[in-house]
Design a protein around this motif. Sequence first.
Motif, PDB file in Angstrom:
ATOM      1  N   SER A   1       2.495   1.905  -4.734  1.00 43.32           N
ATOM      2  CA  SER A   1       1.755   1.196  -3.693  1.00 43.32           C
ATOM      3  C   SER A   1       1.336   2.110  -2.549  1.00 43.32           C
ATOM      4  O   SER A   1       0.184   2.077  -2.105  1.00 43.32           O
TER       5      SER A   1
ATOM      6  N   GLU B   1      -2.232   1.194   2.875  1.00 42.94           N
ATOM      7  CA  GLU B   1      -1.950  -0.214   2.596  1.00 42.94           C
ATOM      8  C   GLU B   1      -0.768  -0.324   1.640  1.00 42.94           C
ATOM      9  O   GLU B   1      -0.484   0.596   0.870  1.00 42.94           O
ATOM     10  N   ALA B   2      -0.072  -1.453   1.723  1.00 43.89           N
ATOM     11  CA  ALA B   2       1.062  -1.719   0.838  1.00 43.89           C
ATOM     12  C   ALA B   2       0.925  -3.131   0.286  1.00 43.89           C
ATOM     13  O   ALA B   2       0.480  -4.045   0.987  1.00 43.89           O
ATOM     14  N   SER B   3       1.333  -3.332  -0.945  1.00 43.88           N
ATOM     15  CA  SER B   3       1.305  -4.674  -1.521  1.00 43.88           C
ATOM     16  C   SER B   3       2.301  -5.560  -0.793  1.00 43.88           C
ATOM     17  O   SER B   3       3.294  -5.069  -0.228  1.00 43.88           O
ATOM     18  N   PRO B   4       2.087  -6.879  -0.779  1.00 47.95           N
ATOM     19  CA  PRO B   4       3.049  -7.771  -0.100  1.00 47.95           C
ATOM     20  C   PRO B   4       4.473  -7.645  -0.626  1.00 47.95           C
ATOM     21  O   PRO B   4       5.429  -7.687   0.144  1.00 47.95           O
TER      22      PRO B   4
ATOM     23  N   THR C   1       3.273 -11.944  -4.527  1.00 45.78           N
ATOM     24  CA  THR C   1       2.568 -11.186  -5.559  1.00 45.78           C
ATOM     25  C   THR C   1       1.058 -11.284  -5.400  1.00 45.78           C
ATOM     26  O   THR C   1       0.311 -10.716  -6.207  1.00 45.78           O
ATOM     27  N   ASP C   2       0.607 -11.986  -4.361  1.00 55.81           N
ATOM     28  CA  ASP C   2      -0.821 -12.136  -4.081  1.00 55.81           C
ATOM     29  C   ASP C   2      -1.286 -10.971  -3.202  1.00 55.81           C
ATOM     30  O   ASP C   2      -0.814 -10.819  -2.075  1.00 55.81           O
ATOM     31  N   PRO C   3      -2.191 -10.114  -3.690  1.00 58.10           N
ATOM     32  CA  PRO C   3      -2.611  -8.951  -2.886  1.00 58.10           C
ATOM     33  C   PRO C   3      -3.291  -9.332  -1.581  1.00 58.10           C
ATOM     34  O   PRO C   3      -3.403  -8.499  -0.678  1.00 58.10           O
ATOM     35  N   TYR C   4      -3.732 -10.597  -1.467  1.00 61.43           N
ATOM     36  CA  TYR C   4      -4.413 -11.030  -0.247  1.00 61.43           C
ATOM     37  C   TYR C   4      -3.504 -11.852   0.667  1.00 61.43           C
ATOM     38  O   TYR C   4      -3.979 -12.522   1.579  1.00 61.43           O
TER      39      TYR C   4
ATOM     40  N   TRP D   1       1.793  -4.052   7.134  1.00 64.22           N
ATOM     41  CA  TRP D   1       3.160  -4.033   6.627  1.00 64.22           C
ATOM     42  C   TRP D   1       4.095  -3.253   7.552  1.00 64.22           C
ATOM     43  O   TRP D   1       5.284  -3.594   7.660  1.00 64.22           O
TER      44      TRP D   1
ATOM     45  N   SER E   1      -0.976  -6.470   3.699  1.00 60.62           N
ATOM     46  CA  SER E   1      -1.207  -5.124   3.171  1.00 60.62           C
ATOM     47  C   SER E   1      -1.570  -4.129   4.259  1.00 60.62           C
ATOM     48  O   SER E   1      -1.165  -2.965   4.210  1.00 60.62           O
TER      49      SER E   1
END
Length: 842
Positions: A46, A190-193, A716-719, A134, A131
């Motif tokens: 990520s 950016e980082a994934s949730p 798990t939702d990138p948004y 974070w 994202s």
Amino acid sequence: MPLWSKRQGLDGPYPLISHLLDTAASATALWDHWLRPGLRELIEDSLGPEAQSWVTAAAGLHDLGKANPVFAGQLFAKTAEPWHEGTRRDLVAAGYSLEVPTERLRHLRRHEKVSALELASTDLDYGAPVSGDWLAASALGHHGRFEIPDSHECKAFARSAGGAWHESRDHLRAAITGACGLGTDPEVPEASPAVAVLIAGLVVLADRTASEWHAVQRARGELASGVLNPEDHLRWIEHRTRFFASRLEETLGVYRDFKDARASIAGDFELRPLQQAALTAGAGLWIAMAPTGNGKTEAALLRHAARNERLIFALPTQATTNAMMKRVQNAYNGTGNVAELAHRLATVEDFYAPPAEHRMAGGDGLIPSEFLRNGTARLLAPVSVSTIDQVLAGSLRTKWAHLRLLTLANAHVVIDEAHLMDQYQSALAGQLMTWWGATGTRVTVLSATLPQWQRDRFAQAYDRTWVPAPICFPSHESVPGTPELLTQESYGITVTTRRSDDPVRDHIDWADRMKKQAPQARLGIVVNTVGRAQQVALGLQRAGMDPIVLHSRMTAGHRRDAADRLLTEIGRGGQGTGTVVVGTQAIEASLDIDLDAISTDLAPAPSLIQRAGRAWRHPDPQRALRLPGVHELPLQVITGEGKRGALPYFSSELARVEKHLTGRTRLIMPDESQGFVEASALRLDEVDWTEHEELTDHARRYARAGGVVINTNDLTDPYADLESLMRLTGHDVEEETATRLIEMPSITALTIDPGGRGGVPGAWTGSIGDLEAITPQDRTALRQAMAATVPLNGKLARRALAIANSWNPQSRVLTAMIPVILGQGGIGYDTLLGLVEDGADA
């Protein structure tokens, strides 16, 4: 720079820059020695090649907001301390303004919010993407909750925390990112949730280990001696990282693998087919369904040994958890791993009172850690054996939810007796399966009787691409994948089904007949409610028998004594004869005992199979002598009349079970096991619609799960936005209440038998004042107090609350408990039956 971070318990201030560097160093040690490789790879995927540096920096920047006038000047302190005025003079002399309007003081008191506002790349509102923010979120959550600053807090930050305060935060930020190898003004990736949640949990953990009194005192001494130079940030982190890495052995513990897993787990025995399959189970979710005697526990441990990572072993009850700890402890003999027993009454158990020489040796079995002794921290241990409640609490909106989720993702999680989870608990587990799938966490599910709806829910939550396949039994299955059938020799159970308007009388009569036919036989009576267990036990006593009683409404000490007696008499290798045990669901998935015959209330199919599994468990040449002429397990099933006879289960479900058993005199196991379970399983559309209360109760289980459970799909939702993180955290919960549907109110009573005059096993024999005087450091007295606890709900809980004894204990562990002097409020205790309504004939 007169900015400070810590004063409590110290004879002087600990500089803010020192604590930030310490936390960065602690995070580095956690990354290198505690975080499993799979999570490191996930974070690297990520954040890119500088992932470790960014995790370290996030930890180092978490307390940036302490550079604000309200914290540094203690302008909102509830109590004036002698050092406050001197600190304020030093701040003003250094050019910091303490002129904050009174109405703004409370809006700047949460330093984690100031940290988040300083680190935010956006306006930090509810719709800001996780994202992109974070880094701010990791600071925002380090005191347990993600609470986005409101408009008043944002204005106070802009108007009263600028100037020299802002310059200092800028200087500190550049110092930390520079020391972490990122430069003084790096662009934040950016980082994934999901990664954002993991990092937020790591920041909490790094802060806790860096704030440990021993760690701070060590640094203060090295500052005074010149070993540490507060201007040499890079060397500070390098030096303190080595310290925190060595200190991990005393705090969180570092997992130590088996020297010879095969020998440690299975000894000299030949591996059974399920255990052989475990060796190649690989990553992901693995579901093992097999009857008792297939070595499921050993299979789970053999699978675990394939990777060098932490273990969380979760079980349905305190009794099963205590028993499993002894088995796990035996397997890990010689490793010296830090370990914890995780449930509400864990401190009562012998695991927390090892001999002094065992504690000092450091190389024998499993060793508890003071640092991990309480609450959620127990799951952080390299080896944790817990009740399922402690694990399922990770799916609830609670304080420290992100730390729980990190903890659960950083281990191989084994869930034993999974079929005992009801619809509500299965919904909680389903959310965790989604999280475990997203984080690549190894999960092992063990069960003798898993219904297909439950298997499908878990597998589809773990892997959305999984395609359902028909379930078979006994089998093992990797997800994704298809079940692989295990072969096992069949055996029979002789079933007698009786419909009764007086189940208590019928259980007693059955025991009387069996005693006359086979006086030496080991008999078990398993019923569905505590009240019925007490009535049966009393009837057996009046008939001249000496039953052992086991249910939840007994003191912890009484339950422990009863369980120990059972294990001694009829556990593996026990030579007891003529034993009679009466209990509730606590028996069906509890102790490794071996009965000869069972009489049981009608129950859901998985429970009946589990209850039958308490008998004929091991080859025993003495059984033919105790029970002559009988060649397979005799099982009597008694059906009570009406809806009340079904409690605590649904009458619709029990009607399906009764229908399946009607006309049958024999069950062939394991051949007919899965068919019995599927034929009896109840779904929402199959509830008896004429039973409106029952339908409402069934729907309530779904509704409650939807109302308090986190939505791991958000993670798990990138948004996902910051509001998703806010929905992740909430208030503290009592795990064993929040993860079960039980009648409210629900409390833990501390039973008091003044002077021991009543001879109540486990009860506290001193006064309420003696209980209040127990200090947190007095572990012996705390263990004695915990042995006196009894969980109560409904009417008895209301009675205990109505007594309203004055209660102000020194120990936080005891604060939430309710002291009850036996005899007060109509609450009594019988040394055979447990807690009873005083004066009532049980």
